[in-house]
Scaffold this active site. Structure first.
Site, PDB file in Angstrom:
ATOM      1  N   LEU A  57       1.069  -1.308   0.020  1.00 19.28           N
ATOM      2  CA  LEU A  57       0.074   0.028   0.009  1.00 19.28           C
ATOM      3  C   LEU A  57       0.798   1.004   0.173  1.00 19.28           C
ATOM      4  O   LEU A  57       1.942   1.207   0.684  1.00 19.28           O
ATOM      5  CB  LEU A  57      -0.764   0.157   1.198  1.00 19.28           C
ATOM      6  CG  LEU A  57      -2.005  -1.006   1.469  1.00 19.28           C
ATOM      7  CD1 LEU A  57      -2.720  -0.952   2.762  1.00 19.28           C
ATOM      8  CD2 LEU A  57      -2.965  -1.079   0.263  1.00 19.28           C
ATOM      9  N   ASP A  58       0.454   2.293  -0.655  1.00 19.40           N
ATOM     10  CA  ASP A  58       1.134   3.489  -0.734  1.00 19.40           C
ATOM     11  C   ASP A  58       1.262   4.146   0.761  1.00 19.40           C
ATOM     12  O   ASP A  58       0.401   3.799   1.692  1.00 19.40           O
ATOM     13  CB  ASP A  58       0.279   4.583  -1.579  1.00 19.40           C
ATOM     14  CG  ASP A  58       0.493   4.385  -2.815  1.00 19.40           C
ATOM     15  OD1 ASP A  58       1.377   3.368  -3.259  1.00 19.40           O
ATOM     16  OD2 ASP A  58      -0.398   4.838  -3.608  1.00 19.40           O
ATOM     17  N   LYS A  59       2.430   4.875   0.966  1.00 21.70           N
ATOM     18  CA  LYS A  59       2.528   5.454   2.433  1.00 21.70           C
ATOM     19  C   LYS A  59       1.287   5.896   3.044  1.00 21.70           C
ATOM     20  O   LYS A  59       1.224   5.763   4.191  1.00 21.70           O
ATOM     21  CB  LYS A  59       3.435   6.477   2.154  1.00 21.70           C
ATOM     22  CG  LYS A  59       3.839   7.135   3.497  1.00 21.70           C
ATOM     23  CD  LYS A  59       4.984   8.286   3.457  1.00 21.70           C
ATOM     24  CE  LYS A  59       5.213   9.110   4.585  1.00 21.70           C
ATOM     25  NZ  LYS A  59       6.050  10.187   4.523  1.00 21.70           N
TER      26      LYS A  59
END
Length: 330
Positions: A140-142
């Site tokens: 998942l993106d930050k």
């Protein structure tokens, strides 16, 4: 960096006029633009056998050759950190990742990642999967919150990876997007790859785009935004964010893709609501996989995080105020 396998790239028509260093960074996994510049200046990357400057504009048919650098792997240190564990057994872990947490170490984020915390709590994952991101099956993106799957054994890792590759995993997200969407549901089927000029961005016009499909339906409408329920049929980097931006309805708070809203069909944004959002309003909400050993489907759901709940509440309040204003005028 030390030398690894050699590479040969023939520049395609649609990639021409891009800087050599930028193009190399999009074509060689793990190589930054700065690293590409150093390799070009050292003569380790050449065009048609000749040395070029990093700013050289590539042309259709250019033959780029070089050696893929072997980058030293950062040492992964266990670090204590509270984890929101949704489920765990001897084969896998399901986490509810908070926004703002990087999943694994990378340039600019050597420590303080989810992987560091996982190694502290689950040291057995150190030899599971990719040594640079042990146990991690997907990412998942930050600034994306929600469900993330981690394998605890090599057998579980391989089983789960096969499920992702064969698209057996059901992934459902919630996203607040800018603007009022007219249709109740829809889908986007546009290939996604690294942007030819900006390596931090993904794009639907990449010369090496891969098939990507996103399905969505409206969960709730507001005056200046829409809450979407999104199902991913593929799992490309930044897929939801790129596809929503291409629709003209970028994810609220998306600093990377949200500036391009040329086709947004919306009522003007409320400055005190959407403009105040500090991260992309994207949440990995539901996840269903086949258990690696029980071989039965298991499904999980992560509650909507506080900041997203607060935004939805503010949008509802704003919509009610708009309605009351119209009623008074009427």
């Amino acid at each position: 960096m030390t030398g690894g396998p050699s590479f040969n790239i023939i520049v395609a028509e649609k990639a021409k006029a891009v800087r050599l260093d930028a193009y190399v960074a999009t074509q060689i996994p793990g190589v930054t633009r700065t690293q590409a510049q150093r390799l070009i200046l050292a003569g380790q990357i050449r065009v048609d056998g000749a040395m070029r400057r990093p700013a050289y504009r590539i042309k259709n048919g250019d033959h780029i050759t070089g050696v893929t650098p072997i980058l030293p792997q950062p040492s992964l240190l266990p670090e204590p950190r509270d984890l929101d564990v949704v489920y765990e057994d001897e084969t896998l872990i399901v986490l509810n990742k908070p926004q703002g947490l990087v999943v694994h170490p990378a340039p600019g984020h050597p420590t303080g990642t989810l992987v560091n915390a996982l190694l502290f709590r689950y040291p057995e994952i150190q030899k599971v999967g990719d040594p640079a991101r042990p146990g991690i099956v997907h990412r998942l993106d930050k600034d994306t919150s929600g469900l993330l799957l981690v394998a605890r054994t090599s057998d579980a890792y391989q089983h789960l990876v096969r499920q992702f590759k064969s698209r057996q995993v059901v992934k459902c997200y919630l996203a607040v997007v800018c603007g009022a969407i007219e249709s109740d549901e829809g889908s986007v089927s546009l290939p996604i790859g690294r942007h030819p000029r900006d390596r931090k961005r993904m794009s639907t016009v990449s010369p090496k785009g891969r098939a990507a499909q996103t399905e969505w339906r409206i969960r709730e409408r507001f005056s200046a935004a829409t809450l979407l329920e999104i199902a991913l049929k593929t799992g490309r980097t930044h897929q939801i964010r790129v596809h929503c931006a291409m629709l003209g309805h970028p994810v609220a708070g998306d600093a990377l893709y949200g500036k391009r809203r040329k086709r947004a069909k919306r009522i003007p944004l409320k400055a005190d609501v959407l403009h105040a959002v500090k991260r992309q309003m994207l949440h990995s909400w539901r996840l269903r996989v086949i258990h690696p050993t029980a071989l039965e489907p298991i499904q999980f759901e992560a509650p909507i995080p506080k900041d997203m709940q607060e935004l939805i509440g503010s949008l509802r309040e704003s919509m009610l105020q708009d309605k009351n204003t119209r009623d008074r005028k009427g």
